[in-house]
Motif scaffolding. Sequence first.
Motif, mmCIF file in Angstrom:
data_model
loop_
_atom_site.group_PDB
_atom_site.id
_atom_site.type_symbol
_atom_site.label_atom_id
_atom_site.label_comp_id
_atom_site.label_asym_id
_atom_site.label_seq_id
_atom_site.Cartn_x
_atom_site.Cartn_y
_atom_site.Cartn_z
ATOM 1 N N THR A 107 2.194 -7.159 8.770
ATOM 2 C CA THR A 107 0.959 -7.006 9.547
ATOM 3 C C THR A 107 0.529 -5.554 9.681
ATOM 4 O O THR A 107 -0.656 -5.218 9.510
ATOM 5 C CB THR A 107 1.150 -7.613 10.949
ATOM 6 N N GLU A 108 1.474 -4.682 9.993
ATOM 7 C CA GLU A 108 1.147 -3.278 10.269
ATOM 8 C C GLU A 108 0.837 -2.494 8.994
ATOM 9 O O GLU A 108 0.393 -1.340 9.074
ATOM 10 C CB GLU A 108 2.305 -2.615 11.022
ATOM 11 N N LEU A 109 1.055 -3.096 7.840
ATOM 12 C CA LEU A 109 0.883 -2.365 6.591
ATOM 13 C C LEU A 109 -0.364 -2.769 5.821
ATOM 14 O O LEU A 109 -0.728 -2.089 4.850
ATOM 15 C CB LEU A 109 2.116 -2.578 5.690
ATOM 16 N N VAL A 110 -1.017 -3.849 6.228
ATOM 17 C CA VAL A 110 -2.192 -4.317 5.492
ATOM 18 C C VAL A 110 -3.471 -3.898 6.205
ATOM 19 O O VAL A 110 -3.482 -3.606 7.412
ATOM 20 C CB VAL A 110 -2.174 -5.858 5.313
ATOM 21 N N ASN A 112 0.823 -1.206 0.000
ATOM 22 C CA ASN A 112 0.000 0.000 0.000
ATOM 23 C C ASN A 112 0.863 1.264 0.000
ATOM 24 O O ASN A 112 0.560 2.261 0.667
ATOM 25 C CB ASN A 112 -0.959 -0.005 1.199
ATOM 26 N N GLY A 113 1.961 1.205 -0.728
ATOM 27 C CA GLY A 113 2.842 2.349 -0.870
ATOM 28 C C GLY A 113 3.845 2.538 0.243
ATOM 29 O O GLY A 113 4.710 3.418 0.160
ATOM 30 N N ALA A 114 3.762 1.705 1.286
ATOM 31 C CA ALA A 114 4.684 1.831 2.415
ATOM 32 C C ALA A 114 5.775 0.759 2.322
ATOM 33 O O ALA A 114 5.499 -0.389 1.970
ATOM 34 C CB ALA A 114 3.933 1.700 3.738
ATOM 35 N N TYR A 115 6.993 1.146 2.659
ATOM 36 C CA TYR A 115 8.140 0.240 2.547
ATOM 37 C C TYR A 115 8.094 -0.813 3.637
ATOM 38 O O TYR A 115 7.980 -0.504 4.830
ATOM 39 C CB TYR A 115 9.420 1.053 2.648
ATOM 40 N N ALA A 116 8.192 -2.091 3.246
ATOM 41 C CA ALA A 116 8.136 -3.196 4.200
ATOM 42 C C ALA A 116 9.507 -3.746 4.542
ATOM 43 O O ALA A 116 9.677 -4.397 5.584
ATOM 44 C CB ALA A 116 7.262 -4.325 3.643
ATOM 45 N N GLY A 117 10.501 -3.528 3.668
ATOM 46 C CA GLY A 117 11.843 -4.011 3.955
ATOM 47 C C GLY A 117 12.489 -4.628 2.733
ATOM 48 O O GLY A 117 11.907 -4.688 1.645
ATOM 49 N N SER A 118 13.723 -5.098 2.910
ATOM 50 C CA SER A 118 14.466 -5.732 1.819
ATOM 51 C C SER A 118 15.291 -6.883 2.364
ATOM 52 O O SER A 118 15.605 -6.928 3.565
ATOM 53 C CB SER A 118 15.368 -4.721 1.114
ATOM 54 N N ARG A 119 15.626 -7.820 1.490
ATOM 55 C CA ARG A 119 16.462 -8.965 1.839
ATOM 56 C C ARG A 119 17.407 -9.256 0.672
ATOM 57 O O ARG A 119 17.064 -9.041 -0.487
ATOM 58 C CB ARG A 119 15.618 -10.210 2.119
ATOM 59 N N ARG A 120 18.567 -9.805 1.009
ATOM 60 C CA ARG A 120 19.555 -10.190 0.000
ATOM 61 C C ARG A 120 19.637 -11.707 -0.056
ATOM 62 O O ARG A 120 19.461 -12.393 0.954
ATOM 63 C CB ARG A 120 20.932 -9.621 0.351
ATOM 64 N N GLY A 121 19.949 -12.223 -1.243
ATOM 65 C CA GLY A 121 20.131 -13.656 -1.413
ATOM 66 C C GLY A 121 19.272 -14.176 -2.547
ATOM 67 O O GLY A 121 18.272 -13.560 -2.921
ATOM 68 N N ASP A 156 -8.026 -4.647 6.086
ATOM 69 C CA ASP A 156 -9.067 -5.587 5.692
ATOM 70 C C ASP A 156 -9.458 -5.332 4.235
ATOM 71 O O ASP A 156 -9.683 -4.200 3.813
ATOM 72 C CB ASP A 156 -10.281 -5.400 6.605
ATOM 73 N N GLY A 157 -9.490 -6.411 3.445
ATOM 74 C CA GLY A 157 -9.874 -6.276 2.041
ATOM 75 C C GLY A 157 -8.662 -6.236 1.120
ATOM 76 O O GLY A 157 -7.639 -6.861 1.380
ATOM 77 N N GLU A 158 -8.770 -5.467 0.042
ATOM 78 C CA GLU A 158 -7.725 -5.440 -0.973
ATOM 79 C C GLU A 158 -6.541 -4.564 -0.559
ATOM 80 O O GLU A 158 -6.711 -3.493 0.015
ATOM 81 C CB GLU A 158 -8.292 -4.940 -2.300
ATOM 82 N N ASN A 159 -5.339 -5.079 -0.861
ATOM 83 C CA ASN A 159 -4.096 -4.379 -0.567
ATOM 84 C C ASN A 159 -3.183 -4.461 -1.783
ATOM 85 O O ASN A 159 -3.213 -5.442 -2.533
ATOM 86 C CB ASN A 159 -3.388 -5.008 0.638
ATOM 87 N N GLN A 160 -2.375 -3.430 -1.951
ATOM 88 C CA GLN A 160 -1.469 -3.370 -3.103
ATOM 89 C C GLN A 160 -0.069 -3.833 -2.694
ATOM 90 O O GLN A 160 0.543 -3.254 -1.787
ATOM 91 C CB GLN A 160 -1.421 -1.952 -3.666
ATOM 92 N N LEU A 161 0.394 -4.877 -3.345
ATOM 93 C CA LEU A 161 1.722 -5.435 -3.078
ATOM 94 C C LEU A 161 2.639 -5.132 -4.262
ATOM 95 O O LEU A 161 2.333 -5.488 -5.404
ATOM 96 C CB LEU A 161 1.629 -6.949 -2.858
ATOM 97 N N THR A 162 3.755 -4.462 -4.002
ATOM 98 C CA THR A 162 4.720 -4.111 -5.040
ATOM 99 C C THR A 162 6.096 -4.625 -4.634
ATOM 100 O O THR A 162 6.505 -4.484 -3.472
ATOM 101 C CB THR A 162 4.781 -2.590 -5.250
ATOM 102 N N VAL A 163 6.790 -5.205 -5.582
ATOM 103 C CA VAL A 163 8.100 -5.808 -5.319
ATOM 104 C C VAL A 163 9.090 -5.335 -6.378
ATOM 105 O O VAL A 163 8.790 -5.350 -7.577
ATOM 106 C CB VAL A 163 8.016 -7.351 -5.351
#
Length: 609
Positions: A125-128, A106-115, A130-137
Amino acid sequence: MKCYIKDYPRPQFVRNNWENLNGTWDFGFDDANVGEKEKWYQEFKGDKKIQVPFTYETKLSGIEDENRHDFIWYHRTITVDGAKMEKNRYILHFEGSDFITKVWVNGAYAGSRRGGYARISFDITELVCDGENQLTVKVEDSYDPQQPRGKQRWVEKNFGCWYVQTTGIWKTVWSEYVPNISLASVKMTPDLESAALKVEYEVDAAQEVLNEDLVITAAISFQGIPITSQSIMANQKHIETTMNVAYCGGIGQGWGLEWGVRTWAPSQPDLYDIDFTVTYKNEVQDTIGSYFAMREIRIDGPNILLNGHPLYQRLILDQGYWKDSHLTPPSEEALIEDIDKIHALGYNGLRKHQKIEDERFLYWCDVKGMLVWSEMAAAYQYTDYAVEEFTKEWMEIVRQNYNHPCIITWTPFNESWGVSKIETRQVEQHFTEAIYYLTKSFDTMRPVIVNDGWEHTVSDIITLHDYEEVGEILYKRYTEYREKILTTEVYHSSAKSAFANGYEYKGQPIIISEYGGIAFDNDDSGWGYGNKVNTKEDFIRRFDDITTAVKKIPYCCGFCYTQVSDVQQEINGLMDMERNFKVEPEIIKEINERQIGYWRSFMIKNNKR
């Protein structure tokens, strides 16, 4: 197993409240790397569609562009059940994404991982809502030879035995609702001598609930018949306990004593079901289905013992590539088909080469009794950065796949890839020693091979690669010149020493862990090892000749043939890329399983000592 769910990505730690996120995603190339500046995570600007988890380089992705694109973006809508969020966290998992994975919700940064090869997870949890959410990677990759890349090329064209790169998401993406009070992990170690299972729990819960009201119960059964159960108080985050597998403790009393312990082996891969339940104040918080096996793999002088019995390993090199999907298995059925066909060829195990395979593959190897050597994807340049990346991801992989009984050997290094000066350079030798001892500190059971093929430092098994195409020459080399090869007075056929400088043979088991690679049924563009054969009869004759020669080497306790199937320009498989046998499997099976008395006589003689 009782916990099995088709296509479930983590078959040894099964929760029912999950969703598979594979399928059609929005997709875009970002060659200029402007996506973050332009905030694609708020307004997605990709103009393509892709079928996750297939990479854009593959046909099954729907794109099939083999050119290099270092910055790529994915987007999709996910639906979250708000009612489930009252007592749960929402976790997003990527089974494999290569190499730097960044996530926005939903436009908020969730984090990054290497590998590129271990599972990565994000608590969103804190970013979603109820209902539809936008996931961008966003995934960033490169041709950097410092990062673990296995068989992925780092130049524009395929060469040698290196193939089209794998960029971005290449394994299943999924989500699950994880209770606020839950198990983070379970480590299970069989102790065959004591007929016991050591269980190490990692609890995920707030500090205030870690008291006598928090209880973990484990219930073991075999083929539906209860064996034993145990409940322990979880008053800290890390708990160790031991469960007696042979004695039933009153549940189904008599069955355990009658059975004793059912062991896992290729001929009879017996597995136990185990269910974990977490309760707090007598209220169920978390339930997990799993399984384990009672099996022991250990080194005894020049022999490898499985459950106390000498094990002769008939292995085949398995690179895990498919024509239309490259490193990604096209389906779970494709994984099962490979295992069944490897068995049909007369092999009791495989060396999964330069790849950490889908965990569903390991599940079916557990179920079907297929031995597995687990090998890390190599880097190709030695630097501090390479050491850090390799070490971190390797230990994540060992931890992730530790409970699978099919894995009997860890192989972190192959043919000095990434440690090219290991023969003489102490700092590279010390790195391999560090990985050996670090692996052994987490897993005291399994042998560790460093470094497969040649220039070994510390290693539980000495493995040699030899693509000699004449059986008589191969046999003579390892019988007449054994001592000189093992003392590095002479090179073996690769022109490499068996040991790095300063290291010596200490009586370990010896395996020819690569040989064969016969080019057959290919055009002039493909290659194999040695001279190409043009007829089935010539192939069978040479395969029989060299395989029989290896089996006749009296001190050698196994072999690994190259390879399962053709891979892109490397046309030396027993099957083509569509998994069609080139020669009737019954013929190969008979040669592989034909009894040769030399090794057994040598083994008995050494056991008598």
